[in-house]
Scaffold this active site. Structure first.
Site, PDB file in Angstrom:
ATOM      1  N   CYS A  31       0.837  -1.203   0.000  1.00 23.96           N
ATOM      2  CA  CYS A  31       0.000   0.000   0.000  1.00 23.96           C
ATOM      3  C   CYS A  31       0.875   1.258   0.000  1.00 23.96           C
ATOM      4  O   CYS A  31       1.535   1.557   0.995  1.00 23.96           O
ATOM      5  CB  CYS A  31      -0.913  -0.040   1.229  1.00 23.96           C
ATOM      6  SG  CYS A  31      -1.746   1.506   1.619  1.00 23.96           S
ATOM      7  N   CYS A  34       0.211   3.753   2.747  1.00 20.39           N
ATOM      8  CA  CYS A  34       0.648   3.184   4.037  1.00 20.39           C
ATOM      9  C   CYS A  34       2.146   3.382   4.224  1.00 20.39           C
ATOM     10  O   CYS A  34       2.606   3.750   5.310  1.00 20.39           O
ATOM     11  CB  CYS A  34       0.331   1.694   4.110  1.00 20.39           C
ATOM     12  SG  CYS A  34      -1.416   1.278   4.009  1.00 20.39           S
TER      13      CYS A  34
END
Length: 112
Positions: A31, A34
């Site tokens: 991600c 993230c």
């Protein structure tokens, strides 16, 4: 103190039974957002040692708890106080926003 890695097995003891307000960063290595917010979360952990607990939960390694928590998008930050989910932030957010949520948890703690 840096962030602590938690799992389905340690979620209850590290988060729900924590004696300090805790933020849980739900993330995955694939991600992009993230990975972008990760260093910010680490900074917050170091700068606020003893005031807050900052935990990271890899959703790929812990799918059951992720589903149980109702997480549909990452990054998601869950804010707990006294074992109760108090607030959350979803997506890439600023350090200031995260710290403000944590400070709000501390303020309600000292008033109560």
């Amino acid at each position: 103190m840096k962030t602590i890695a938690i799992s389905e097995k340690t979620f209850e003891s590290e988060v729900l039974q924590s004696d300090v307000p805790t933020v849980v960063d739900l993330w995955a290595p694939w991600c992009g957002p993230c990975v972008q917010i990760g260093p910010v979360v680490e900074e917050i952990a170091v700068e606020n040692e003893g005031r807050f607990k900052v935990a990271k939960l890899n959703i790929d390694e812990n799918p059951q708890i992720t589903q149980r928590l109702g997480v549909r998008s990452i990054p998601t930050l869950l804010f707990y106080k006294n074992g109760v989910l108090s607030d959350k932030l979803v997506g890439t957010v600023s350090k200031k926003s995260i710290v403000a949520k944590l400070d709000a948890l501390r303020e309600t703690e000292t008033v109560a």
